[in-house]
Design a protein around this motif. Structure first.
Motif, PDB file in Angstrom:
ATOM      1  N   ILE A 109     -74.829  38.470 -46.247  1.00  0.00           N
ATOM      2  CA  ILE A 109     -75.210  37.058 -46.099  1.00  0.00           C
ATOM      3  C   ILE A 109     -74.201  36.320 -45.232  1.00  0.00           C
ATOM      4  O   ILE A 109     -74.568  35.564 -44.324  1.00  0.00           O
ATOM      5  CB  ILE A 109     -75.343  36.377 -47.472  1.00  0.00           C
ATOM      6  N   THR A 110     -72.916  36.551 -45.486  1.00  0.00           N
ATOM      7  CA  THR A 110     -71.874  35.861 -44.729  1.00  0.00           C
ATOM      8  C   THR A 110     -71.982  36.153 -43.240  1.00  0.00           C
ATOM      9  O   THR A 110     -71.941  35.250 -42.402  1.00  0.00           O
ATOM     10  CB  THR A 110     -70.479  36.271 -45.241  1.00  0.00           C
ATOM     11  N   VAL A 119     -75.600  27.011 -46.482  1.00  0.00           N
ATOM     12  CA  VAL A 119     -74.417  27.744 -46.026  1.00  0.00           C
ATOM     13  C   VAL A 119     -74.196  27.512 -44.535  1.00  0.00           C
ATOM     14  O   VAL A 119     -73.058  27.480 -44.059  1.00  0.00           O
ATOM     15  CB  VAL A 119     -74.572  29.251 -46.334  1.00  0.00           C
ATOM     16  N   LEU A 151     -79.756  29.484 -47.470  1.00  0.00           N
ATOM     17  CA  LEU A 151     -79.021  29.794 -46.243  1.00  0.00           C
ATOM     18  C   LEU A 151     -78.767  28.549 -45.405  1.00  0.00           C
ATOM     19  O   LEU A 151     -77.729  28.431 -44.756  1.00  0.00           O
ATOM     20  CB  LEU A 151     -79.788  30.833 -45.422  1.00  0.00           C
ATOM     21  N   GLY A 175     -79.857  37.381 -50.879  1.00  0.00           N
ATOM     22  CA  GLY A 175     -79.710  36.243 -51.764  1.00  0.00           C
ATOM     23  C   GLY A 175     -80.494  36.438 -53.041  1.00  0.00           C
ATOM     24  O   GLY A 175     -80.002  36.149 -54.145  1.00  0.00           O
ATOM     25  N   HIS A 228     -68.709  29.596 -50.243  1.00  0.00           N
ATOM     26  CA  HIS A 228     -69.860  28.715 -50.440  1.00  0.00           C
ATOM     27  C   HIS A 228     -71.009  29.498 -51.064  1.00  0.00           C
ATOM     28  O   HIS A 228     -71.679  29.035 -51.991  1.00  0.00           O
ATOM     29  CB  HIS A 228     -70.287  28.098 -49.103  1.00  0.00           C
ATOM     30  N   ILE A 229     -71.232  30.724 -50.565  1.00  0.00           N
ATOM     31  CA  ILE A 229     -72.297  31.577 -51.125  1.00  0.00           C
ATOM     32  C   ILE A 229     -71.984  31.916 -52.577  1.00  0.00           C
ATOM     33  O   ILE A 229     -72.866  31.899 -53.448  1.00  0.00           O
ATOM     34  CB  ILE A 229     -72.442  32.869 -50.289  1.00  0.00           C
ATOM     35  N   LEU A 243     -72.867  39.848 -50.507  1.00  0.00           N
ATOM     36  CA  LEU A 243     -72.061  38.717 -50.021  1.00  0.00           C
ATOM     37  C   LEU A 243     -71.661  38.916 -48.558  1.00  0.00           C
ATOM     38  O   LEU A 243     -71.696  37.978 -47.754  1.00  0.00           O
ATOM     39  CB  LEU A 243     -70.818  38.541 -50.887  1.00  0.00           C
TER      40      LEU A 243
END
Length: 883
Positions: free
Chosen positions: A276-277, A326, A323, A313, A254-255, A273
């Motif tokens: 963020i995940t 996500v 965010l 990001g 998705h990101i 990545l």
């Protein structure tokens, strides 16, 4: 060995242990309940500590859970490696004095080899080097080959934290194959390479440690196992790390779609990545359990994770908040196991988005501060930014060192990395020491003493007084048989009408009367179910076994119930007026007022407040009947009962309903009809934290008291203005404001005339520097607005070939204002840089545009010295421009 999804593995584990007589318990909230040693739940065992310590009775002697966990000590390594993360789920099966090593080992092996069908030749086992019992069970009972067994020392295979229960461990490893190894012929379990992955840790709690090296065998031994769900999924799916597990990879994809990139194409982008995940998983679950962004505690952990994810990001080129989008995928991937995420979806996304938008402003401030630091380095002819400044940017604004170094390098400036890392290590050392101190106390029993008496029966929902028997007396931290007049103590009764402080409602006060009169000042309910009535004996003697009468202060209880019932009406009214995103974030209900914290992102308007107040009063006047009943939690949810955000409940819950308007889970005391609230009045609405607002209100006699106080103030104000009637206050105040504004205009006009005459005199003595006229002056009793008007008047004189700096003091506040005409700017003059250097001489700060800028005055006595330096500063600036 068949590929299996993470959600499927979770269910298989829990179902397997249910088949072995275990009770499946829901994951506890990430917010520890009754445990101040932890900021956030960080292990599967943590929420069950009270059962291991005997402070509470578990629902079964056999329990299995999948527990949400957050760990942040290695937060700086998240993303840089593929194995570090802050959020994970811990599978576990637990025995509280029931089965022990044989069953724990047997079932672990059965689950791996029969249920998951893992190849036996791929499984390896380690045991504590002195634990012959576990070794023999693995070899003789299970049949594990000796060359697949390893004995390890205390550091690896003995679970112990300070004093308290502890014991040896046995770990099960999965062999990922020689291609994942280090190539050494000695590569085996315990090697630091990636070949042998520890999957499941079985802890055999059989000793009680005094923390000084002495271990006593426990009569009732326990089992505590832990297996990371994501790590198990890695094995079953044949992937290298948690970021490639199915549900986690779906979040990352998705990101990728938002950023327009592909994983594993650019190592730098892969770091972002992964950060963020991981962080969006953590923050979604934290907000779902009631954590909100704050500047300390668990709220700061949430804020730091969100901001770190948002910054990465930006590094991927994502400029808008994302965010929260996500987070929807996180919820979708986990809602079957954690339905509360779906229930709180709107609120979770709103809180995350609000923090993203807030950080967008903060990161701009960080950039501005960095540029200011770099300007100072340049102006002082230095070549290095201090480590302290770099650390401040990192610690306060979330600016990483590498970004600071990159921006500095563009201006030819280096960063003192050694000092930065020294300061960072100091911070980490303090954090480690803090964690260590908490671990040492994490197994301490905080109960006042071991109590064998039956739990206290609470009758306070229906009775204001009752007969009771004293079961225990505690004074000076120990159990005693009796107390005398003047003694401060805590009493345990077999039954009580006293409500113990809980859920934001304060405890009852009152008396316990027998052969003496005991004044109750506070009441606490222990994990054991006993009510501690704390206070002092005013006369007589009380002994264990005495029959007494327990009587609460009925008038005070009624006031508390009015305010608590009003809190329920208030929440329902807020949801109708503001929206369904409103949830309780905390409350305090006492005899004086109702304080209610709720999720909302903007200050309420006066119209919204009035609408809420009117709606609550309307429901009071409608005299809605109030019902309170206990029922199974699923039945309560079908009724639409609202739960306290982030709270966990048992199978049986108490539901308070106000006919068609409000239905909530609540263990507090309430009226039987809304009409008995009397009246409801909001006193204030304010901010508590980002996304959390607070309303303070009064009810019943509290409203009358508030009205009387307001009347008194109106009369005092009318008297001060020499008015006979308070109703004339509005007209009189309006007239006075108009008079004051007129006088201010007159004063401003006079000041401008005075300033004009002074400015005209300044031009006669103006100095010419490199073809530009320079003037300066100090005006006492002059504020920033007047300085701005004066500066704007002179800026266009002399065909714009002028630089002027004016200083003014208004009370204790001092201001510099600098203007540069158009021609002066063309020749190199810059008002922002000039005023920055002038004000710095006094210890002030500021800056601005080339044509006009403002700064503060630090030390007033240095103003003359600062203005005297103006000529040199302008000369240097114009000279540099000419060269």
């Amino acid at each position: 060995m068949q590929w299996q999804g993470l959600n499927e593995l979770r269910e298989k584990f829990l179902s397997f242990f249910e088949s072995k007589g275990h009770t499946r318990m829901d994951s506890a909230s990430l917010i520890p309940q009754g445990d101040n040693s932890l900021l956030l739940i960080n292990s599967g065992m943590a929420p069950l500590k009270k059962y291991f310590l005997g402070q509470a009775t578990p629902p079964n002697v056999r329990v299995t859970t999948c527990q949400k966990c957050i760990r942040t000590p290695d937060i700086e390594r998240v993303g840089k490696t593929a194995r570090h993360g802050t959020y994970f789920e811990m599978l576990g099966n637990f025995s509280f004095g029931d089965y022990f090593k044989t069953e724990a080992i047997e079932w672990a092996w059965e689950f791996f080899t029969k249920v998951l069908e893992l190849p036996v030749d791929k499984l390896y086992v380690s045991v504590y080097e002195q634990d012959d019992e576990a070794y023999d069970i693995w070899i003789k009972h299970i049949g594990v080959a000796p060359d697949h067994m390893t004995r390890l020392g205390k550091e690896d295979n003995f679970w112990e934290h300070g004093s308290g229960p502890c014991g040896p461990c046995s770990e099960i490893y999965f062999d990922r194959g020689p291609e994942k190894g280090c190539g050494s012929p000695d590569c085996k379990v315990g090697c630091e390479c990636d070949r042998f992955v520890e999957v499941w840790n079985l802890v055999f709690s059989q000793f009680n440690s005094d923390g000084k090296g002495h271990y006593a065998e426990m009569e009732h031994k326990n089992i505590d196992t832990g297996m990371g769900l994501e790590r198990l999924a890695c094995v079953m799916q044949g992937v290298d790390n948690l970021f490639e597990v199915d549900t986690v990879q779906n979040i990352m994809q998705h990101i990728c779609r938002i950023a327009g990139i592909t994983y594993k194409e650019d190592p730098k982008k892969d770091v972002s990545l992964r950060v963020i995940t991981d962080h969006v998983r953590s923050t979604t679950f934290m907000v779902g359990d009631g954590v909100t962004p704050a500047n300390e505690g668990r709220g700061y952990v949430l804020k730091r994770l969100l901001r770190r994810a948002a910054r990465h990001g930006k590094m991927l080129g994502i400029q808008e908040p994302f965010l929260y989008q996500v987070a929807e995928t996180v919820i979708h991937e986990n809602e079957n196991a954690y339905p509360e995420l779906a229930e709180k979806k709107d609120l979770i996304c709103k809180i995350i988005r609000h923090e993203e938008e807030s950080f967008a402003k903060t990161i701009d401030k960080g950039t501005e501060l960095l540029n200011m630091f770099l300007d100072r380095v340049s102006s002082d002819s230095l070549s290095m930014l201090s480590g302290a400044d770099a650390f401040k940017l990192s610690d306060t604004y979330g600016f990483p060192l590498d970004l600071t170094m990159e921006i500095a390098a563009e201006r030819g400036i280096k960063v003192d990395e050694d000092k930065f890392r020294e300061l960072m290590e100091q911070q980490k050392s303090m954090a480690r020491a803090d964690r260590a101190s908490k671990v040492k106390t994490s197994w301490s029993n905080e109960s006042i003493a071991d109590i064998s008496a039956p739990k206290t029966e609470f009758v306070g929902y229906t009775q204001m007084s009752c007969g009771a028997k004293i079961l225990g007396i505690f004074a000076d931290g120990k159990q005693v048989d009796s107390i005398r007049e003047g003694d401060v103590a805590a009493l345990i009764l077999d039954r009580t009408p006293f409500y113990a402080e809980s859920g934001g409602q304060v405890a009852d006060t009152g008396e316990i009367v027998g052969n003496g009169a005991f004044a109750v000042a506070d009441v606490k309910k222990l994990e054991s179910g006993h009510f501690m009535h704390m206070g002092s004996l005013e006369d007589g003697i009380l002994k264990v076994g005495d029959e007494v009468s327990a009587q609460i202060d009925a008038d005070r209880r009624m006031s508390i119930m009015r305010n608590h019932t009003a809190a329920h009406l208030l929440q329902a009214a807020l949801r109708q007026v503001l929206g369904d995103h409103v949830h309780q974030a905390g409350q305090l209900v006492n005899a004086e007022h109702c304080r209610f914290d709720f999720s909302h992102f903007n200050a309420m308007t006066s119209e919204e407040l009035q609408a809420v107040e009117d709606l609550v009063n309307r429901k009071i006047f409608e005299a809605l009947p109030i019902t309170m009943q206990e029922m199974p939690i699923e039945e309560a949810r079908k009724l639409g009962a609202m739960a306290l955000f982030g709270e966990k409940y048992g199978n049986i819950v108490r539901v308070v309903s106000m006919e068609g308007f409000s239905t909530e889970f609540c263990g507090g005391t309430h009226l039987d009809n809304t009409s008995r609230v009397g009246l409801f009045k909001i006193l204030s609405e304010s901010s508590v934290a980002a996304g959390v607002r607070r309303i303070e209100a009064v009810t019943g006699t509290g409203v009358l008291k508030s009205y009387q106080e307001m009347q008194q103030r109106l009369h005092f104000a009318a008297s001060a203005l020499k008015l006979g009637n308070p109703l004339e206050l509005v007209e009189r105040c309006t007239a006075m404001i108009a008079e004051l504004k007129e006088k201010e205009h007159q004063i401003d006009a006079l000041n401008m005339k005075i300033a004009d005459s002074q400015i005209s005199g300044l031009f006669e003595n103006a100095k010419e520097i490199s073809g530009v006229r320079v003037i300066s002056a100090f005006f006492n009793g002059t504020g920033a607005d007047m300085l701005r008007q004066m500066g704007d008047q002179v800026k266009d004189r002399l065909d714009g070939n002028i630089v002027a700096v004016f200083a003014g003091m208004n009370g204790e506040k001092g201001t510099f204002y600098c203007v540069c005409g158009k021609e002066a700017v063309k020749k190199g003059a810059h008002a922002g840089k000039i005023v920055q250097r002038v004000s710095a001489i006094t210890g002030g700060k500021g800056g601005g545009r080339p044509d006009s800028a403002m700064a503060g005055i630090g030390k007033q006595y240095m103003v003359d010295e600062a203005l005297a330096a103006l000529d040199a500063i302008v000369g240097e600036m114009l000279g540099s421009a000419a060269n």
